[in-house]
Scaffold this motif. Structure first.
Motif, PDB file in Angstrom:
ATOM      1  N   ASP A  77     -14.349  27.975   5.088  1.00  0.00           N
ATOM      2  CA  ASP A  77     -13.121  28.920   5.045  1.00  0.00           C
ATOM      3  C   ASP A  77     -12.343  28.097   5.784  1.00  0.00           C
ATOM      4  O   ASP A  77     -12.488  27.591   7.318  1.00  0.00           O
ATOM      5  CB  ASP A  77     -13.435  29.934   6.287  1.00  0.00           C
ATOM      6  CG  ASP A  77     -12.259  30.927   6.693  1.00  0.00           C
ATOM      7  OD1 ASP A  77     -11.589  30.690   6.341  1.00  0.00           O
ATOM      8  OD2 ASP A  77     -12.455  32.265   7.118  1.00  0.00           O
ATOM      9  N   SER A  78     -10.598  27.469   5.763  1.00  0.00           N
ATOM     10  CA  SER A  78      -9.995  26.789   6.052  1.00  0.00           C
ATOM     11  C   SER A  78      -8.834  27.374   6.620  1.00  0.00           C
ATOM     12  O   SER A  78      -8.110  26.545   7.091  1.00  0.00           O
ATOM     13  CB  SER A  78      -9.150  25.736   4.936  1.00  0.00           C
ATOM     14  OG  SER A  78      -8.537  26.974   4.408  1.00  0.00           O
ATOM     15  N   ILE A  79      -9.241  28.652   7.518  1.00  0.00           N
ATOM     16  CA  ILE A  79      -8.341  29.462   8.673  1.00  0.00           C
ATOM     17  C   ILE A  79      -8.266  28.057   9.696  1.00  0.00           C
ATOM     18  O   ILE A  79      -9.342  27.238   9.832  1.00  0.00           O
ATOM     19  CB  ILE A  79      -9.002  30.532   8.582  1.00  0.00           C
ATOM     20  CG1 ILE A  79      -7.403  31.035  10.048  1.00  0.00           C
ATOM     21  CG2 ILE A  79     -10.267  30.279   9.681  1.00  0.00           C
ATOM     22  CD1 ILE A  79      -7.988  32.116  10.331  1.00  0.00           C
ATOM     23  N   GLU A  80      -7.361  27.593  10.346  1.00  0.00           N
ATOM     24  CA  GLU A  80      -7.151  27.226  11.444  1.00  0.00           C
ATOM     25  C   GLU A  80      -7.011  27.515  13.052  1.00  0.00           C
ATOM     26  O   GLU A  80      -6.983  28.924  12.883  1.00  0.00           O
ATOM     27  CB  GLU A  80      -5.605  26.387  11.470  1.00  0.00           C
ATOM     28  CG  GLU A  80      -4.702  25.719   9.770  1.00  0.00           C
ATOM     29  CD  GLU A  80      -3.470  25.734  10.531  1.00  0.00           C
ATOM     30  OE1 GLU A  80      -2.718  25.793  11.741  1.00  0.00           O
ATOM     31  OE2 GLU A  80      -2.252  25.765   9.428  1.00  0.00           O
ATOM     32  N   VAL A  81      -8.509  26.943  13.467  1.00  0.00           N
ATOM     33  CA  VAL A  81      -8.972  27.125  14.290  1.00  0.00           C
ATOM     34  C   VAL A  81      -7.273  27.994  15.415  1.00  0.00           C
ATOM     35  O   VAL A  81      -7.666  28.548  16.619  1.00  0.00           O
ATOM     36  CB  VAL A  81      -9.756  25.949  15.328  1.00  0.00           C
ATOM     37  CG1 VAL A  81      -9.815  26.635  16.782  1.00  0.00           C
ATOM     38  CG2 VAL A  81     -10.414  25.501  14.344  1.00  0.00           C
ATOM     39  N   SER A  82      -6.265  27.237  15.208  1.00  0.00           N
ATOM     40  CA  SER A  82      -5.563  27.907  15.952  1.00  0.00           C
ATOM     41  C   SER A  82      -5.016  29.751  15.615  1.00  0.00           C
ATOM     42  O   SER A  82      -4.638  30.238  16.345  1.00  0.00           O
ATOM     43  CB  SER A  82      -4.017  27.032  15.958  1.00  0.00           C
ATOM     44  OG  SER A  82      -3.593  27.490  14.782  1.00  0.00           O
ATOM     45  N   LYS A  83      -5.298  29.229  14.581  1.00  0.00           N
ATOM     46  CA  LYS A  83      -4.945  31.186  14.325  1.00  0.00           C
ATOM     47  C   LYS A  83      -6.419  32.234  14.125  1.00  0.00           C
ATOM     48  O   LYS A  83      -5.844  33.103  14.607  1.00  0.00           O
ATOM     49  CB  LYS A  83      -5.162  30.829  12.352  1.00  0.00           C
ATOM     50  CG  LYS A  83      -3.988  30.359  11.576  1.00  0.00           C
ATOM     51  CD  LYS A  83      -2.051  31.118  11.893  1.00  0.00           C
ATOM     52  CE  LYS A  83      -0.969  30.527  11.480  1.00  0.00           C
ATOM     53  NZ  LYS A  83      -0.052  31.286  11.219  1.00  0.00           N
TER      54      LYS A  83
END
Length: 102
Positions: free
Chosen positions: A78-84
């Protein structure tokens, strides 16, 4: 032999991955030592040792995972950003509390 690894969401967003990290704050009193420690932890030798001890994927692409981890196979991350993810932590904790997750 009766269990295996399944990576969910391979046809969609990919599998969630936990991220282990290391950082130095701007207020660190010994930035030279902290930098040396971070470089040590990211060295090829230490990454090789860690992947063989904790059975996680190494952070370095030039480090071969342990035999057990290699058996897991390749997967789509999953490429979701950690900040998200961080934006939703407060709501997630509320849900955990509501359903009694511990």
């Amino acid at each position: 032999n009766s269990i295996g690894i399944i990576f969910p969401n391979q046809d969609g967003r990919g599998t969630h991955i936990n991220v282990s990290g290391i950082a130095m704050t701007a207020s660190s009193k010994n930035q030279d030592a902290a930098k040396k420690f971070m470089e040590f932890m990211l060295s090829k030798d230490v990454q090789t040792m860690l992947t063989n001890i904790n059975y996680e994927f190494p952070v370095r692409s030039d480090v071969v995972p342990s035999d057990i981890v290699k058996e897991f196979g390749k997967f789509k991350e999953d490429s979701i950003e950690v900040s998200k993810i961080a934006e939703n932590v407060k709501d997630a904790v509320l849900i955990y509390d509501e359903v009694g997750f511990r």
